[in-house]
Design an enzyme around this catalytic site. Structure first.
Site, short mmCIF file in Angstrom:
data_model
loop_
_atom_site.label_atom_id
_atom_site.label_comp_id
_atom_site.label_asym_id
_atom_site.label_seq_id
_atom_site.Cartn_x
_atom_site.Cartn_y
_atom_site.Cartn_z
CG ASP A 199 51.48 23.64 -50.58
OD1 ASP A 199 52.47 23.05 -50.10
OD2 ASP A 199 51.07 23.44 -51.73
CG ASN B 99 51.76 15.69 -45.07
OD1 ASN B 99 51.13 16.58 -44.51
ND2 ASN B 99 52.11 15.77 -46.34
C1 FPP Z 1 53.25 22.07 -46.67
O1 FPP Z 1 54.50 22.54 -47.09
C2 FPP Z 1 53.19 22.07 -45.23
C3 FPP Z 1 53.15 20.97 -44.46
C4 FPP Z 1 53.17 19.60 -44.99
C5 FPP Z 1 53.11 21.06 -43.01
C6 FPP Z 1 52.39 22.25 -42.44
C7 FPP Z 1 52.93 22.46 -41.07
C8 FPP Z 1 53.19 23.66 -40.51
C9 FPP Z 1 52.82 24.92 -41.15
C10 FPP Z 1 53.87 23.76 -39.20
C11 FPP Z 1 53.23 23.11 -38.05
C12 FPP Z 1 51.80 23.39 -37.87
C13 FPP Z 1 51.23 23.71 -36.70
C14 FPP Z 1 49.74 23.82 -36.56
C15 FPP Z 1 52.04 23.99 -35.51
P1 FPP Z 1 55.40 21.60 -47.96
O2 FPP Z 1 56.43 20.98 -47.10
O3 FPP Z 1 54.54 20.64 -48.73
O4 FPP Z 1 56.06 22.65 -48.94
P2 FPP Z 1 56.48 22.43 -50.45
O5 FPP Z 1 55.25 22.03 -51.21
O6 FPP Z 1 57.00 23.76 -50.85
O7 FPP Z 1 57.54 21.36 -50.42
#
Ligand code: FPP
Length: 247
Positions: free
Chosen positions: A26, A74
């Site tokens: 996250d 998501n």
């Molecule tokens: C949460 O950060 C993260 C995600 C929704 C996506 C996770 C994906 C990756 C780390 C990249 C791709 C993964 C792989 C396995 C190649 P957020 O966008 O919710 O952050 P925020 O809460 O700060 O807005």
């Protein structure tokens, strides 16, 4: 109250009973905001941190690493962010699988495939097939994953078997239920790490996390390194797990 002394992996001679670490990655968006960059760059940096997590897990000798890459919720993000994340996953499956395979890592993708594009499904199947006989570590990627979906789907499967007379109600045990989940044959996570300071499960491994320990490092996912992985594992090694029993 006395807390158990923290032990290093070297001191304990390994990670003991710790088999499975799961991570809620996250903070990509906040990382991007903090650096005055687009969210897509936050996710790109987040994908780079995935390599750190895998190396951290291999170095520690963990058998299973599960990464929460994309939740069923998501899909509700703006269309451009969803397509950025899907493009990143495709790129990851194309580029990183070679490295992962060379490292002896087996790949498994859990989640609902219903909303995934046919090309991603094909890439997943190919990657799973290619790495199927690797046994150094299993990397589980939770993609389009929602734990409530998973529990409902297991319930439907079991109810169908009961309805068809293939199983009696008394035969529905925890082991049978676990087997009907997408995580069949993957042990429950011992340790769940969530970065960014948030402290919730967000529909991740709800059944499987019954006795998991938690770690909430105060950093955003793109800044996560293999040392952070090791630090979380060493903190876990100093904990006293009782699984509801008396010590
Ligand atoms: C949460 O950060 C993260 C995600 C929704 C996506 C996770 C994906 C990756 C780390 C990249 C791709 C993964 C792989 C396995 C190649 P957020 O966008 O919710 O952050 P925020 O809460 O700060 O807005």
């Amino acid at each position: 109250m006395a807390t158990p002394a923290q032990k290093s992996i070297e001191e304990t001679g390994g990670v003991g009973s710790l088999k499975h670490v799961a991570i809620i990655m996250d903070g990509n968006g906040r990382w991007a905001t903090y650096h005055n960059k687009p969210r897509s760059l936050g996710h790109k940096k987040g994908a780079e941190a995935v390599r750190e997590a895998i190396e951290g897990a291999i170095n520690c000798g963990v058998e299973y690493l599960t990464l929460y890459a994309f939740s069923s919720e998501n899909w509700n993000r703006p269309a451009d962010e969803v397509s950025d994340l899907m493009a990143l996953l495709k790129l990851y499956l194309k580029r990183e699988i070679k490295t992962v395979h060379k490292q002896g890592v087996r790949l498994r993708i859990i989640g609902s495939r219903e909303r995934l594009s046919p090309d991603i499904i094909k890439m997943i199947e190919k990657a799973e097939e290619k790495t199927a006989s690797n046994d150094r570590m299993t990397l589980v990627i939770a993609l389009s994953y929602g734990s409530r979906d998973e529990i409902l789907s297991a319930t439907r499967r079991i109810a169908t078997a009961v309805g068809a007379g293939e199983m009696s109600l008394n035969e529905i045990t925890e082991a049978v239920f676990s087997k009907a989940l997408w995580t069949d044959s993957i042990p429950d996570p011992d340790l769940i790490i969530r970065t960014s300071g948030e402290q919730r499960l967000s529909n991740f491994l709800l059944w499987q996390a019954a006795y998991a320990e938690f770690s909430f490092p105060q950093l955003l996912w793109p800044d996560f390194t293999k040392d952070d992985f090791k630090a979380a594992v060493e903190d876990f090694l100093g904990r006293n797990r009782r699984f509801g029993a008396r010590p």
